[in-house]
Design a protein around this motif. Structure first.
Motif, short mmCIF file in Angstrom:
data_model
loop_
_atom_site.label_atom_id
_atom_site.label_comp_id
_atom_site.label_asym_id
_atom_site.label_seq_id
_atom_site.Cartn_x
_atom_site.Cartn_y
_atom_site.Cartn_z
N LYS A 185 -8.98 -3.21 -10.28
CA LYS A 185 -10.01 -3.62 -9.20
C LYS A 185 -9.31 -3.83 -7.89
N ARG A 186 -10.38 -4.45 -7.08
CA ARG A 186 -10.15 -5.22 -5.70
C ARG A 186 -9.17 -5.72 -5.21
N ALA A 187 -7.77 -5.41 -4.47
CA ALA A 187 -7.06 -6.17 -4.77
C ALA A 187 -7.14 -7.28 -3.87
N ASN A 188 -7.29 -9.15 -4.49
CA ASN A 188 -7.85 -9.84 -3.99
C ASN A 188 -7.53 -10.65 -5.24
N PRO A 189 -6.39 -11.74 -3.98
CA PRO A 189 -5.88 -12.58 -4.75
C PRO A 189 -5.80 -12.97 -6.19
N ARG A 190 -5.08 -13.91 -6.74
CA ARG A 190 -5.88 -15.00 -8.31
C ARG A 190 -5.26 -15.61 -7.54
N SER A 191 -6.00 -17.33 -8.37
CA SER A 191 -5.20 -18.48 -8.02
C SER A 191 -4.29 -18.13 -9.16
N LYS A 192 -3.19 -19.33 -8.62
CA LYS A 192 -2.11 -19.63 -8.88
C LYS A 192 -2.51 -21.15 -9.35
N PRO A 193 -2.28 -22.34 -10.96
CA PRO A 193 -1.76 -21.49 -11.75
C PRO A 193 -3.41 -20.78 -11.72
N PRO A 194 -3.24 -19.99 -13.26
CA PRO A 194 -1.56 -19.62 -14.05
C PRO A 194 -0.88 -18.63 -13.41
N PHE A 195 0.32 -18.53 -13.32
CA PHE A 195 1.18 -17.51 -12.92
C PHE A 195 1.71 -16.30 -13.80
N PRO A 196 1.36 -15.87 -12.94
CA PRO A 196 1.59 -14.16 -13.75
C PRO A 196 3.31 -14.13 -14.82
N GLN A 197 4.42 -14.89 -14.77
CA GLN A 197 5.00 -15.08 -16.09
C GLN A 197 3.83 -15.33 -17.47
N VAL A 198 3.00 -15.98 -17.36
CA VAL A 198 2.75 -16.58 -18.38
C VAL A 198 1.49 -15.46 -19.12
N SER A 199 0.05 -15.79 -17.11
CA SER A 199 -0.41 -14.18 -18.00
C SER A 199 -0.77 -14.04 -16.38
N GLY A 200 -0.44 -12.63 -16.52
CA GLY A 200 -0.23 -11.52 -15.19
C GLY A 200 -1.23 -10.81 -15.94
N LEU A 201 -0.66 -9.61 -15.83
CA LEU A 201 -1.16 -8.34 -15.83
C LEU A 201 -2.14 -7.82 -17.20
N PHE A 202 -3.51 -7.50 -17.49
CA PHE A 202 -4.50 -7.86 -18.37
C PHE A 202 -4.17 -9.36 -18.66
N GLY A 203 -3.99 -10.24 -18.64
CA GLY A 203 -4.17 -11.73 -18.95
C GLY A 203 -2.34 -11.99 -19.99
N LYS A 204 -1.08 -11.06 -19.55
CA LYS A 204 -0.50 -11.36 -20.50
C LYS A 204 0.75 -11.59 -19.64
N PRO A 205 1.73 -12.37 -20.46
CA PRO A 205 2.81 -12.34 -19.59
C PRO A 205 3.65 -11.26 -18.91
N THR A 206 4.02 -11.64 -17.21
CA THR A 206 3.99 -10.38 -15.90
C THR A 206 5.31 -10.93 -15.44
N ILE A 207 6.10 -9.89 -15.17
CA ILE A 207 6.90 -10.33 -13.88
C ILE A 207 7.21 -8.96 -12.75
N VAL A 208 6.78 -9.74 -11.64
CA VAL A 208 7.37 -9.10 -10.61
C VAL A 208 7.81 -9.19 -9.27
N ASN A 209 8.39 -8.20 -9.00
CA ASN A 209 9.88 -8.16 -8.57
C ASN A 209 9.98 -6.97 -6.87
N ASN A 210 10.29 -7.40 -6.39
CA ASN A 210 10.64 -6.69 -4.63
C ASN A 210 11.48 -5.21 -5.84
N VAL A 211 11.39 -3.90 -4.89
CA VAL A 211 12.23 -2.92 -5.46
C VAL A 211 13.82 -3.33 -4.88
N GLU A 212 13.63 -3.91 -4.39
CA GLU A 212 15.53 -4.54 -3.88
C GLU A 212 16.41 -4.94 -4.21
#
Lengths: 424, 159
Positions: A185-212
């Motif tokens: 999709k277009r990269a618009n931000p989502r409202s939080k909550p829910p946080f990605p840890q609970v409902s992230g990619l395709f609505g499933k629990p997701t962690i996003v961390n930086n490469v470093e």
């Protein structure tokens, strides 16, 4: 001084192969982690005091702890490496991606195990063509060696990994916008909550961390919490940090140093000081969306707390130096033009406020400004302050502007009074 | 689907292969746009319509995604695309001199294509190589520490 993240990166610019990475002890931490429980792995990362390296500095272990665990947790769970690195003036993750992609992959697999993720993604920015080739190849090598796929490294744990190369938009660096991009999709931000840890990619629990951030994980598991904490000079967090300097300095580059070295050490020692004929005027300590620091702040420790106390943020830890031969108004105009262009248009203050800001700065820089416009610019910094916008893009954009109005007021006024840029 | 097919069969095949990775076809939209652009060099209105049918989305939804991202071209581009970084470190190190030099040499500004279709010239946000500013990418090749003199040699390599 130890430099775990960069010590095996080769000087000739070539990539560390799987064989070379293993010879240097690579993937031993993964084997060790797979013998621990996911909770034990998570606890070690919590105890290490690792804080996110993407700019916000949120404690990594705590971020993970919000993921639902156990038999009733939703699956598939996802883990995503944010390698968008589009913050202007930032070039640290490139070093890790091109030099040692297996360090990132191993860190991601261990992290995936800690939250019991099933699928992982590396989200890479468009411009990193060389990194994309190397990461893609490293993922294949890891599959070939049984570190990815079904029942990895002789354990019962399975995890897949995919590479997504972006098509260019600053907004993708924001973690919820990044997830929208991964969903096509277009990269618009989502409202939080829910946080990605609970409902992230395709609505499933997701962690996003930086490469470093991910690149630290294997070292924590391998050498332990106490060793890791001792790498840092700062009570603020554990580990080393990749710092960088760009601008008119003698030796612009990236260095891995203890977290908490001073801005002065970075600029004068590691970057070799200013180029001949240039004087230091100010610096953005951690990318385009941080407040200027000036000469009086040179001894500030580059950690999360002390940069905040000095009125800025550590951000990505890559310093952009402003010299006496560069127009500060022109520099701020350049920054705000970027933010105006990259605003995703989702919320009104950002979509309307940033182009307005850029337009006023354009007028002032090119001798068409009026004194009352300085008040309008001050108003903009409040209008787009945290809490008034949907995400952190516009508040970030206001950081260099508000500090420029404070430190370079005379320069703004000269442009208006003289009807031209004094640097032209 | 439109009668004249603009998305080649090979591209359709590559896109279809992605479907098993994701919960729904629309999730491949960005990858699909990249694949179409790899084959056709840009994404035309007809390609948007054909992609909409393939991904079970509306053409407007596809266009919304296509126009959001900097590197998806909704207009034809030249044989080579010059992306010159215009962000802050390159500003400090003088990207404007490089921009002027390219403008004078190719007689085109940002967003334009030379009449012989050899080059399209675009600005691009920070390329993440700020210790070697100013920088640019032509097609997929990165060039750093640019000077006007270097530009002449570099452009000659792209015909």
């Amino acid at each position: 001084m130890e430099r775990p993240l960069t010590e095996h990166i080769k000087n000739d610019g070539s990539v560390l192969s799987l064989k070379e990475y293993e010879a240097a002890g690579g993937y031993q931490a993964l084997r060790k982690a797979l013998k621990m429980t996911p909770q034990e792995v998570m606890q070690m990362v919590k105890d290490s005091n690792l804080r996110g390296r993407g700019g916000a500095g949120f404690p990594t272990g705590m971020k993970w702890s919000f993921v639902p665990m156990g038999d009733h947790a939703p699956h598939p769970k996802y883990i995503v490496a944010n390698g968008d690195e589009m913050e202007p003036g930032t070039f640290k993750d490139r070093v890790l991606l091109e030099g040692n992609p297996h360090q990132l992959i191993e860190g991601m697999i261990i992290s995936a195990y800690a939250i019991q993720a099933d699928i992982s993604y590396i989200f890479l920015r468009w411009a990193y063509h060389e990194a994309a080739k190397r990461v893609k190849n490293a993922i294949q090598e890891a599959y070939g060696a049984g570190y990815l796929g079904k029942k990895i490294a002789g354990s019962d744990y399975s995890v897949e990994m995919h590479l997504h190369t972006s098509v260019g938009r600053y907004m993708c660096g924001e973690e919820t916008a990044l997830l929208n991009a991964l969903e096509g999709k277009r990269a618009n931000p989502r409202s939080k909550p829910p946080f990605p840890q609970v409902s992230g990619l395709f609505g499933k629990p997701t962690i996003v961390n930086n490469v470093e951030t991910f690149s630290n994980i294997a070292h924590i598991i391998d050498k332990g919490v106490e060793w890791y904490k001792a790498l840092s000079k700062s009570p603020d967090g554990g580990g080393t940090k990749l710092y960088g300097v760009s601008g008119h300095v003698k030796k612009p580059a990236i260095w891995e140093l203890p977290l908490g070295v001073s801005l002065r050490e970075l600029i004068e020692e590691h970057a070799g000081g200013m180029m001949d004929g240039y004087k230091f005027r100010a610096a953005l300590p951690g990318g385009a969306s941080t407040d200027f620091l000036t000469e009086e702040h040179l001894d500030v420790a580059m950690d999360f707390t002390n940069t905040m106390k000095a009125g800025s943020r550590m951000g990505t830890g890559t310093v952009i130096v402003l010299d006496d031969k560069t127009c500060p108004v022109g520099m701020v105009f350049n920054l705000e033009k970027f933010f105006a262009q990259e605003s995703c248009g989702w919320c009104t203050p950002c979509r309307e406020g940033l182009p307005w800001t850029a337009k006023i700065l354009d007028a002032i820089e090119h001798g068409r400004g009026m004194m009352n416009q300085l008040d309008i610019l001050s108003f903009e910094t409040v209008y787009m302050a945290p809490g008034n916008t949907f995400c952190a893009l516009a508040p970030g954009a206001m950081e260099p502007l508000q500090s420029a109005l404070k430190y370079f007021r005379e320069d703004f006024e000269r442009h208006i009074k003289e009807h031209k840029c004094p640097w032209d | 689907m439109a009668e004249t097919k603009v998305i080649p069969d090979q591209a359709i095949k590559e896109i279809t292969e992605l479907f098993h990775h994701v919960p729904k076809k629309s999730a491949t939209c960005i990858e699909a746009l990249k694949i179409v652009q790899n084959h056709n060099r840009w994404v035309s209105d007809d390609a948007v319509k054909e992609l909409a049918t393939l991904l079970e989305m509306s053409p407007d939804e596809i266009d919304g995604v296509a126009t959001f991202y900097n590197i998806i071209f909704r207009q034809p581009v030249g044989r080579h695309v010059i992306h010159l970084c215009n962000s802050v470190s390159c500003y400090i190190l003088g990207y404007e001199k490089i921009e002027d030099h390219i403008k004078n040499k190719l007689k085109i500004g940002f967003g334009e294509t030379t009449p012989d279709k050899r080059f399209t010239f675009l600005p691009i946000p920070c390329l993440g190589t700020c210790d070697h500013a100013p920088a640019m990418i032509i097609d997929e090749d990165l060039y750093r520490d640019l000077t006007p003199q270097k530009i002449d040699d570099i452009l000659e390599r792209y015909q």
